[in-house]
Design an enzyme around this catalytic site. Structure first.
Site, PDB file in Angstrom:
ATOM      1  N   TYR A   1      14.321  52.932  23.460  1.00 25.50           N
ATOM      2  CA  TYR A   1      12.967  53.038  24.006  1.00 25.50           C
ATOM      3  C   TYR A   1      12.526  54.502  24.050  1.00 25.50           C
ATOM      4  O   TYR A   1      11.420  54.841  23.600  1.00 25.50           O
ATOM      5  CB  TYR A   1      12.919  52.431  25.402  1.00 25.50           C
ATOM      6  CG  TYR A   1      11.531  52.388  25.995  1.00 25.50           C
ATOM      7  CD1 TYR A   1      10.641  51.399  25.625  1.00 25.50           C
ATOM      8  CD2 TYR A   1      11.114  53.339  26.917  1.00 25.50           C
ATOM      9  CE1 TYR A   1       9.356  51.347  26.165  1.00 25.50           C
ATOM     10  CE2 TYR A   1       9.844  53.312  27.457  1.00 25.50           C
ATOM     11  CZ  TYR A   1       8.968  52.314  27.077  1.00 25.50           C
ATOM     12  OH  TYR A   1       7.699  52.281  27.606  1.00 25.50           O
TER      13      TYR A   1
ATOM     14  N   SER B   1       4.976  57.225  26.486  1.00 22.35           N
ATOM     15  CA  SER B   1       5.517  57.079  27.833  1.00 22.35           C
ATOM     16  C   SER B   1       6.055  58.427  28.273  1.00 22.35           C
ATOM     17  O   SER B   1       6.392  59.285  27.439  1.00 22.35           O
ATOM     18  CB  SER B   1       6.652  56.046  27.825  1.00 22.35           C
ATOM     19  OG  SER B   1       7.411  56.105  29.013  1.00 22.35           O
TER      20      SER B   1
END
Length: 258
Positions: A163, A148
């Site tokens: 995350y 990401s």
């Protein structure tokens, strides 16, 4: 010439495993690889959604799997090997988000996110690398770790400590495994999407204030649309990227280029 170029992106005769395939980007990834000719083992916990996906393309095989469980990961890879005799492509897409605010995230919560987003991809990648290779020469096996932009830059006030750490860890893991396994014909790359609509980001795009935040920070002035990761994924999975390993391919509309 056009036929030769098309062959670069063909996955006919190959077997692919895609985790987190019951919705969003993962479901799309499974369909893209199947449309390129691969037999795709679409793995997730929600069987009914996987069955719907298989109905859309007979080359997709539902595989119930909780990637946080070691026995499920082993069974997933063994099933693909038993049924097709090979695994050529692994897309480590399954992930969980965790809390946004670090002070709301316990150490156990942090570890749970890493177990799904980082430990599971490592183990699945190792299982692929340990499986016997069926082809020699130019054709190599390909691992695509879905990271990401939040593994590359801070997403504050959005994002999340666990995350971001897991996605940054995937980038480091990608480079290290690429270095270790390159001589044996296993390529390892990472796909780093920007802001795409999915179950995980539904609230982000549904809220006008956060949607505008995405638009302001993206050079193209919008979030990513369905299909705009197709080419990048197929490039990394196929022979089109046969001389590419240890790379992070960012598809973010210019978010990280500012």
């Amino acid at each position: 010439m056009s036929h030769a170029i098309a062959d670069l992106f063909s996955l006919h005769g190959r077997t692919a495993v895609v985790t987190g395939a019951s919705s969003g980007l993962g479901a799309r990834f499974a369909l893209v690889l199947a449309s390129a000719g691969a037999s795709v083992f679409a793995a997730a916990r929600r069987l009914e959604r996987l069955k719907d996906l298989a109905d859309a393309d007979p080359r997709i095989h539902p595989a119930v799997c909780d990637v946080s469980r070691e026995e499920d990961r082993v069974r997933l890879m063994e099933t693909a090997l038993d049924e097709t005799g090979r695994v050529d492509v692994l897309v480590n897409n399954a992930g969980m988000s965790g809390a946004v605010r670090a002070e709301d995230e316990s150490a156990d919560d942090f570890a749970d996110v890493l177990a799904v987003n980082l430990v599971a991809p490592f183990h699945l990648a190792r299982l692929l690398a340990e499986a016997p290779a069926r082809d020699r020469g130019r054709t190599t096996r390909s691992i695509v770790n879905v990271s990401s932009v939040l593994g590359l830059v801070s997403g504050a006030p959005l994002g999340g400590a666990a995350y971001a750490a897991s996605k940054a860890g995937l980038v480091g893991l990608t480079r290290e495994l690429a270095g270790q396994w390159g001589p044996s014909g296993v390529r390892v790359n990472s796909l780093a999407p920007g802001w795409f609509r999915s179950e995980m980001t539904d609230e982000l795009f549904s809220d006008e204030r956060s949607r505008r935040w995405v638009e302001r920070g993206t050079m193209l002035g919008r979030g990513g649309e369905q299909g705009e990761l197709d080419g990048a994924l197929l490039y990394l999975a196929s022979d089109a990227s046969s001389y590419c390993t240890g790379h992070v391919l960012t598809v973010d509309g210019g978010w990280t280029a500012r």
